[in-house]
Design a protein around this motif. Structure first.
Motif, PDB file in Angstrom:
ATOM      1  N   GLY A 666       0.812  -1.209   0.000  1.00 35.68           N
ATOM      2  CA  GLY A 666       0.000   0.000   0.000  1.00 35.68           C
ATOM      3  C   GLY A 666       0.841   1.253   0.000  1.00 35.68           C
ATOM      4  N   GLN A 667       2.126   1.106   0.379  1.00 33.06           N
ATOM      5  CA  GLN A 667       2.992   2.277   0.439  1.00 33.06           C
ATOM      6  C   GLN A 667       3.400   2.761  -0.947  1.00 33.06           C
ATOM      7  OE1 GLN A 667       4.006  -0.740   0.549  1.00 33.06           O
ATOM      8  NE2 GLN A 667       6.129  -0.976  -0.052  1.00 33.06           N
ATOM      9  N   GLY A 668       3.225   1.928  -1.959  1.00 29.28           N
ATOM     10  CA  GLY A 668       3.531   2.346  -3.321  1.00 29.28           C
ATOM     11  C   GLY A 668       4.771   1.703  -3.892  1.00 29.28           C
ATOM     12  N   GLY A 669       4.929   0.400  -3.675  1.00 28.02           N
ATOM     13  CA  GLY A 669       6.083  -0.293  -4.234  1.00 28.02           C
ATOM     14  C   GLY A 669       6.115  -0.259  -5.746  1.00 28.02           C
ATOM     15  N   ASP A 670       4.932  -0.194  -6.362  1.00 28.17           N
ATOM     16  CA  ASP A 670       4.902  -0.139  -7.828  1.00 28.17           C
ATOM     17  C   ASP A 670       5.318   1.242  -8.334  1.00 28.17           C
ATOM     18  OD1 ASP A 670       2.566   1.089  -6.868  1.00 28.17           O
ATOM     19  OD2 ASP A 670       1.264   0.238  -8.401  1.00 28.17           O
ATOM     20  N   VAL A 671       4.698   2.290  -7.790  1.00 27.78           N
ATOM     21  CA  VAL A 671       5.038   3.627  -8.281  1.00 27.78           C
ATOM     22  C   VAL A 671       6.434   4.044  -7.824  1.00 27.78           C
ATOM     23  CG1 VAL A 671       4.111   5.055  -6.380  1.00 27.78           C
ATOM     24  CG2 VAL A 671       4.038   5.902  -8.740  1.00 27.78           C
ATOM     25  N   GLY A 672       6.881   3.544  -6.679  1.00 28.31           N
ATOM     26  CA  GLY A 672       8.241   3.842  -6.238  1.00 28.31           C
ATOM     27  C   GLY A 672       9.263   3.264  -7.202  1.00 28.31           C
ATOM     28  N   SER A 673       9.043   2.012  -7.590  1.00 30.28           N
ATOM     29  CA  SER A 673       9.944   1.379  -8.543  1.00 30.28           C
ATOM     30  C   SER A 673       9.916   2.100  -9.883  1.00 30.28           C
ATOM     31  CB  SER A 673       9.543  -0.090  -8.731  1.00 30.28           C
ATOM     32  OG  SER A 673      10.480  -0.783  -9.510  1.00 30.28           O
ATOM     33  N   LEU A 674       8.725   2.530 -10.292  1.00 35.66           N
ATOM     34  CA  LEU A 674       8.604   3.282 -11.539  1.00 35.66           C
ATOM     35  C   LEU A 674       9.367   4.600 -11.463  1.00 35.66           C
ATOM     36  CD1 LEU A 674       7.321   3.757 -14.339  1.00 35.66           C
ATOM     37  CD2 LEU A 674       5.326   4.717 -13.149  1.00 35.66           C
ATOM     38  N   MET A 675       9.235   5.315 -10.349  1.00 34.31           N
ATOM     39  CA  MET A 675       9.862   6.633 -10.227  1.00 34.31           C
ATOM     40  C   MET A 675      11.385   6.540 -10.323  1.00 34.31           C
ATOM     41  SD  MET A 675       7.124   8.466  -9.987  1.00 34.31           S
ATOM     42  CE  MET A 675       7.900  10.055  -9.876  1.00 34.31           C
ATOM     43  N   VAL A 676      11.991   5.595  -9.588  1.00 33.51           N
ATOM     44  CA  VAL A 676      13.455   5.515  -9.613  1.00 33.51           C
ATOM     45  C   VAL A 676      13.935   5.030 -10.968  1.00 33.51           C
ATOM     46  CG1 VAL A 676      13.671   5.229  -7.118  1.00 33.51           C
ATOM     47  CG2 VAL A 676      13.504   3.185  -8.556  1.00 33.51           C
ATOM     48  N   THR A 677      13.144   4.204 -11.645  1.00 28.57           N
ATOM     49  CA  THR A 677      13.535   3.726 -12.973  1.00 28.57           C
ATOM     50  C   THR A 677      13.497   4.863 -13.986  1.00 28.57           C
ATOM     51  OG1 THR A 677      12.660   1.517 -12.446  1.00 28.57           O
ATOM     52  CG2 THR A 677      13.033   2.025 -14.770  1.00 28.57           C
ATOM     53  N   LEU A 678      12.442   5.659 -13.945  1.00 28.25           N
ATOM     54  CA  LEU A 678      12.341   6.803 -14.856  1.00 28.25           C
ATOM     55  C   LEU A 678      13.482   7.787 -14.619  1.00 28.25           C
ATOM     56  CD1 LEU A 678       8.497   7.504 -14.733  1.00 28.25           C
ATOM     57  CD2 LEU A 678       9.785   6.539 -16.657  1.00 28.25           C
ATOM     58  N   GLU A 679      13.796   8.024 -13.358  1.00 31.74           N
ATOM     59  CA  GLU A 679      14.846   8.996 -13.058  1.00 31.74           C
ATOM     60  C   GLU A 679      16.216   8.458 -13.466  1.00 31.74           C
ATOM     61  OE1 GLU A 679      15.973  12.858 -11.503  1.00 31.74           O
ATOM     62  OE2 GLU A 679      14.180  11.914 -12.353  1.00 31.74           O
ATOM     63  N   ALA A 680      16.435   7.167 -13.242  1.00 26.37           N
ATOM     64  CA  ALA A 680      17.723   6.577 -13.603  1.00 26.37           C
ATOM     65  C   ALA A 680      17.928   6.552 -15.114  1.00 26.37           C
ATOM     66  CB  ALA A 680      17.824   5.157 -13.045  1.00 26.37           C
ATOM     67  N   LEU A 681      16.836   6.391 -15.864  1.00 29.09           N
ATOM     68  CA  LEU A 681      16.924   6.314 -17.328  1.00 29.09           C
ATOM     69  C   LEU A 681      16.567   7.639 -17.999  1.00 29.09           C
ATOM     70  CD1 LEU A 681      15.254   2.814 -17.839  1.00 29.09           C
ATOM     71  CD2 LEU A 681      17.687   3.359 -18.019  1.00 29.09           C
ATOM     72  N   LYS A 682      16.524   8.706 -17.223  1.00 28.95           N
ATOM     73  CA  LYS A 682      16.107   9.995 -17.767  1.00 28.95           C
ATOM     74  C   LYS A 682      16.990  10.464 -18.933  1.00 28.95           C
ATOM     75  CE  LYS A 682      16.316  13.716 -15.162  1.00 28.95           C
ATOM     76  NZ  LYS A 682      15.970  14.729 -14.135  1.00 28.95           N
ATOM     77  N   PRO A 683      18.298  10.233 -18.929  1.00 32.66           N
ATOM     78  CA  PRO A 683      19.100  10.652 -20.090  1.00 32.66           C
ATOM     79  C   PRO A 683      18.629  10.046 -21.411  1.00 32.66           C
ATOM     80  CG  PRO A 683      20.528  10.136 -18.234  1.00 32.66           C
ATOM     81  CD  PRO A 683      19.156   9.707 -17.845  1.00 32.66           C
ATOM     82  N   MET A 684      17.956   8.896 -21.314  1.00 40.00           N
ATOM     83  CA  MET A 684      17.479   8.215 -22.507  1.00 40.00           C
ATOM     84  C   MET A 684      16.069   8.655 -22.890  1.00 40.00           C
ATOM     85  SD  MET A 684      18.401   4.191 -22.988  1.00 40.00           S
ATOM     86  CE  MET A 684      16.917   3.589 -22.257  1.00 40.00           C
ATOM     87  N   GLY A 685      15.453   9.499 -22.048  1.00 41.79           N
ATOM     88  CA  GLY A 685      14.119   9.998 -22.346  1.00 41.79           C
ATOM     89  C   GLY A 685      13.020   8.980 -22.193  1.00 41.79           C
ATOM     90  N   VAL A 686      13.212   7.977 -21.314  1.00 41.01           N
ATOM     91  CA  VAL A 686      12.205   6.938 -21.121  1.00 41.01           C
ATOM     92  C   VAL A 686      10.973   7.532 -20.445  1.00 41.01           C
ATOM     93  CG1 VAL A 686      11.676   4.772 -19.937  1.00 41.01           C
ATOM     94  CG2 VAL A 686      13.890   5.083 -21.041  1.00 41.01           C
ATOM     95  N   THR A 687       9.820   7.259 -21.000  1.00 42.21           N
ATOM     96  CA  THR A 687       8.551   7.737 -20.455  1.00 42.21           C
ATOM     97  C   THR A 687       7.848   6.611 -19.697  1.00 42.21           C
ATOM     98  OG1 THR A 687       7.545   7.222 -22.589  1.00 42.21           O
ATOM     99  CG2 THR A 687       8.217   9.517 -22.212  1.00 42.21           C
ATOM    100  N   PRO A 688       6.878   6.954 -18.813  1.00 35.73           N
ATOM    101  CA  PRO A 688       6.233   5.917 -17.997  1.00 35.73           C
ATOM    102  C   PRO A 688       5.634   4.766 -18.795  1.00 35.73           C
ATOM    103  CG  PRO A 688       5.676   8.095 -17.159  1.00 35.73           C
ATOM    104  CD  PRO A 688       6.430   8.307 -18.439  1.00 35.73           C
ATOM    105  N   ASP A 689       5.125   5.050 -19.995  1.00 40.86           N
ATOM    106  CA  ASP A 689       4.483   3.992 -20.777  1.00 40.86           C
ATOM    107  C   ASP A 689       5.480   2.986 -21.338  1.00 40.86           C
ATOM    108  OD1 ASP A 689       5.158   6.418 -22.339  1.00 40.86           O
ATOM    109  OD2 ASP A 689       4.560   5.186 -24.051  1.00 40.86           O
TER     110      ASP A 689
END
Length: 973
Positions: A666-689
């Protein structure tokens, strides 16, 4: 049973049903035909998760018998309100206003809100709150504020004043997602009722699945088992097998859950907990046998026929009784008081007895003794597990677990199945807050699956779950603190006793929290402190958000207020004088990781000044008003041994696959994992979809560690950075663009990268020295500063929290809705801890309502959250951790506010009306309220500290972790 055919109009369609009108509830019937949005939590009509609309009226369907319903009645469930491709505004608002956390209560709340809007599409916030209160809708995760926000937003759309687009969060065009309120990936399934929780999975298991019920004698807290008679139970209809400890052992299992005792002073030599009791019952919720049958009703009927003969033994239901000199041992291998941890600072390092001299010679000192209760977690979903042998012949558990790989370790070889053949898969989870760090329910289901060599579904009633699951350790504490003429703290002494209940696992770990977080985050130059942990015959202590620190703040933050009053200094100003500044050390003689204390107090100051003025203006003899504050905080990670492994993979469709075990309770393990992944891959321009999460199945996911210790964002974030750097380096072309999957394959470049981050690389981390308490066990902290405004009804003693303000620092925020959701939820638990929550009376505290769960009108609508973002140099993307600080000390802000309002200081939680009323009557009679006498915790504090000094143990530090393994039979089982 005589089945009856009947017709009901369900979600607009006439449907024919076959049911037992005398036994079947409407909830059961609806779930049986596949409408599993109807959740059954309490099964006693006190949680609202089963809410449906019957003939235009909102009802709780778990207590509505089919025999009371007229044929062709009209019923609306969540499935009839909106679908994934045709969402109702309420569902959209729930997703986009942070109202979805664990999601178990979401269907009931949305149906309840829908019924409200049918009657009134322009409600006030107070009318929404009144509605949820009237219909007993409980949310344990959110603290309710975000739910009301969602209703108000949806109502605007219903009235035509806004569009769906207006209430839908859109990903920023610049793709700067970190810190933003991205919607949780699982939110859609949760708000449409399509997320399958434990009991939903049980309905969807293969036809040959058998059902398991527990035999909980519930006749004593401590008893010798003379005989377990299963003969009559084995003859009951539908029974396949009755399982006792003998069956587990016959199948090659040890029947003992694995335990690790890592503290050098632990006296525990044997695992203390058995899956099924054989010779003794150690607490009220122990299980002695399992009934396996074709149906759940048959299994429960059989379980009721198992006869247990026993001989009562002495029962110690609290720490004070268990540590008396004449108390017999709860476990034969170890004294009841099985571990101690001192903390010495300043002159105490040379001679602990110098501290009382410092306190005696200071300008002012105060002392007190305090009790914090056995707080129950009260998640709305209880224990439910499915177990089966999968396609690889691995014993697989579909369950609720906060640590999948840790659960494997705790099951160990207890079932006779090799550890490498154990697989854990998380279902959608209806919250936990800590109790599911224990794998006891998995062991029960596993024992049944092994015994019948087939699939089983274990389901505990809520009362069975309440008695079976662990609780927060109660604490008894004595403390004293002193200051000089200017109000600067000169020193402190304290002695804390933690009641760890019947089983020892984790006791030597939680014991370290009071000697880290007492008087946090102040500058205290001289300290002599001790924490002790003991076994009793009550339910066992287990993890609960802010594990071990609320017990410390119960004492230290009350003493801070008491000392401020004695010095005639405002409580805020007294804390301002004593907060740590750069270079100051904590009570473990190490510098604080960060020093946001002044900034946080400055942010709170105007709110505090306004609250004090408001309380003074609105105070009356009948309704006394008061303001209380309390500092708090918590550590991040489990320390030097902590590590997390994740996998990033470029898939054939050019999606990024993320594999991890960020367990989402309930704490958001899914969105937490998504957030750090997007930020880590930000140089590549990866979007949430472009990110697909593959989570929480030990067959396909690496071990990312537990969802505990505020560690997940910190540890998973670091590991994700490492893997992302390698993946991007492999994909990057010379011109700076990135290769596709096809290009990677054509060039023979690896597309999958697994990386591990470990805290061991941080050489500054040291465990607490078992002889002195000096150490710096974790790499980061979180900080909170809480303020509560309360009203005390002098006629009844009832306290109402009117307003709550929390200033917090969790470093750089990863997802604002997720962090705020943890804050609102933690604050609501803190208010419950302060005023009502309890699991001490096993005959009374059998469901969430009787155990004091806060309903919406017990929690203020005005909760003001003030972030204080100080990016961490060593944190992933500047982040620290979140969640647990929010439940560390808010309860003391409430307790301090009660005293400020009416002069009654509560020394033993919870602050129930009768306690406050008794205090008011004492004051009205012109008498002083007598605080508790100093608790005897097994020996005098300074005698015990002298004994520790005279008998030092070897401090193994990091070497201990590096060398400790399963082969070390003296400490690891």
């Amino acid at each position: 049973m005589k089945p009856r055919k009947m017709w009901l109009n369900i979600n607009g369609a006439d449907r024919m049903l076959i049911c037992d009108p005398e036994k079947d509830s409407l909830a059961l019937v609806l779930r049986r035909i596949g409408l599993t949005s109807v959740k059954v939590g309490c099964d006693t009509g006190v949680c609202g998760s089963c809410s449906v609309i019957l003939n235009g009226k909102l009802i709780r369907s778990c207590t509505k018998k089919v025999r009371t319903i007229e044929e062709y009645s009209k019923i609306t469930t969540l499935e009839g309100i909106g679908t994934p491709d045709n969402l109702h505004p309420l569902q959209v608002a729930w997703m986009n206003h942070g109202a979805v956390q664990c999601g178990f209560c979401s269907p009931g709340f949305i149906v309840s809100s829908y019924a409200l809007l049918l009657q009134n599409d322009n409600p006030t916030r107070q009318e929404v709150r009144d509605w949820f209160q009237k219909h007993r809708n409980v949310c344990r995760c959110t603290g309710y504020k975000q739910l009301v926000d969602a209703v108000m937003a949806a109502a605007k759309v219903v009235r035509g004043e806004a569009t769906i687009e207006d209430i839908t969060y859109k990903v920023p065009e610049d793709n700067e997602c970190y810190g933003k309120p991205l919607v949780r990936p699982a939110a859609l399934a949760k708000v449409t009722g399509l997320a399958d929780y434990g009991e939903d999975m049980a309905l969807k298991m293969p036809r040959e699945t058998l059902h398991v019920a527990v035999v909980q004698p519930r006749v004593a807290h401590h008893a010798k088992i003379l005989n377990i008679d299963t003969a009559e139970a084995a003859k009951m209809p539908g029974v396949v097998k009755i399982i006792t400890h003998e069956e587990i052992k016959a199948n090659g299992g040890t029947n003992q859950m694995a335990e690790a005792n890592l503290h050098e002073r632990s006296t525990v030599t044997l695992p203390s907990r058995k899956i099924l009791c054989d010779d003794k019952i150690f607490r009220y919720g122990d299980v002695v046998a399992l009934a396996v049958a074709n149906t759940l009703d048959q299994a429960r009927a059989a379980a009721a026929k198992v006869k247990v003969d026993f001989e009562p033994l002495p029962e110690y239901l609290n720490f004070l009784d268990a540590v008396m000199p004449d108390a017999i041992r709860v476990h034969d291998d170890t004294p009841n008081l099985f571990c101690v941890q001192p903390v010495l600072k300043g002159d105490a390092l040379e001679d602990a007895e110098k501290v009382p001299e410092i306190l005696d010679n200071s300008a002012c000192s105060v002392e007190g003794s305090f009790y914090s209760t056995r707080e129950p977690h009260l998640s709305i979903e209880g224990c439910t597990v499915q177990a089966y042998f999968d396609e690889d012949d691995s014993l697989t558990f579909q369950c609720k677990s906060q640590g999948l790989y840790t659960s494997i370790s705790r099951i160990g070889v207890s079932l006779g199945v090799p550890r490498e053949k154990l697989r854990i898969v998380d279902n959608f989870n209806g919250a936990s807050f800590g109790w599911s760090t224990n794998a006891g329910d998995l062991c029960l289901a596993g024992a049944a699956a092994v015994a019948v060599n087939g699939p089983v579904a274990l389901s505990l009633t809520y009362e069975e779950h309440q008695h079976f699951s662990g609780k927060r350790c109660p604490s008894f504490s004595n403390g004293r603190v002193a200051c000089d003429e200017e109000g600067k703290i000169t020193g402190a002494e304290f002695d804390v006793g933690l009641d760890h209940g019947a089983y020892s696992w984790g006791g030597d770990h939680v014991m370290e929290k009071p000697v880290r977080f007492s008087f946090f985050p102040y500058k205290v130059p001289h300290v002599a402190g001790l924490c002790r942990v003991a076994n009793t015959n009550h339910t066992f202590g287990t993890a609960y958000r802010s594990y071990g620190s609320p017990q410390a703040y119960t004492m230290s933050e009350a003493l801070m207020d008491m000392l401020a009053e004695k010095m005639n200094i405002d409580p805020f100003e007294f804390r301002w004088k004593n907060i740590a500044r750069p270079g100051d050390t904590n009570i473990n003689s190490h510098v604080f990781k960060d020093y946001p204390m002044e900034e946080m107090m400055e942010k709170l100051r105007p709110h505090y000044d306004n609250a004090v003025a408001r309380a003074k203006a609105e105070d009356t003899p009948e309704k006394r008003r008061g303001v209380g504050i309390a500092w708090g905080g918590f550590n991040v990670t489990e320390g030097g041994t902590d590590q997390a492994t994740i996998v990033l993979e470029l898939d054939a469709d050019n999606m990024i696959l993320k594999y991890d075990t960020w367990q989402d309770l309930g704490q958001g393990g899914d969105v937490g994992s998504l957030m750090v992944t997007l930020e880590a891959l930000k140089p590549m321009g990866v979007t949430p979809d472009r990110v697909r999460l593959c989570q929480n199945d030990t067959k396909i996911c690496p071990d990312s560690g537990m969802s505990a210790a505020s560690r997940s964002h910190y540890m998973n974030g670091h590991a994700t950075k490492l893997a992302a750097e390698k993946l991007m380096a492999a994909m990057r072309k010379e011109d700076g663009t990135y290769r596709t999957y096809e290009e990677m394959k054509q060039e023979g470049i690896e597309t999958r990268y697994e990386e591990t981050y470990t805290c061991m690389t941080d050489t500054s981390i040291t465990r607490l020295d078992p002889n002195t308490g000096i150490g710096d066990p974790t790499p980061a902290f979180t900080y909170v500063l809480n303020m509560a405004e309360v009203e005390v009804d002098t006629a009844t003693g009832k306290t109402t929290v009117l307003r709550f303000v929390c200033v917090y620092d969790v470093g750089k925020i990863g997802n604002i809705d997720a962090v705020n959701g943890q804050a609102y939820g933690g604050i609501s638990h803190s208010i419950g801890f302060a005023l009502s929550e309890d699991y001490s009376d096993v005959k009374k505290h059998t469901n969430i309502a009787r155990s004091g769960v806060p309903y919406i009108k017990d929690i203020p609508d005005e909760i003001i959250l003030i972030p204080c973002e100080n990016p961490r140099e060593d944190g992933p993307f500047g982040s620290s951790g979140a969640s647990e600080a929010f439940q560390s000390s808010g309860h003391v802000a409430v307790i301090n506010a009660i005293y400020n309002a009416c002069g009654v200081r509560i020394f033993d939680l919870p602050a129930k009306p009768e306690k406050i009323k008794a205090g008011l009557e004492t004051l009205a009679a012109g008498k002083k309220i007598k605080p508790p006498k100093k608790y005897f915790l097994g020996s005098d504090l300074y005698d015990e500290l002298e004994n520790i000094k005279a008998n030092p143990v070897k401090f193994r530090g990091h070497d201990m972790f590096e060398s400790l393994g399963e082969s070390d039979g003296s400490k690891f089982y």
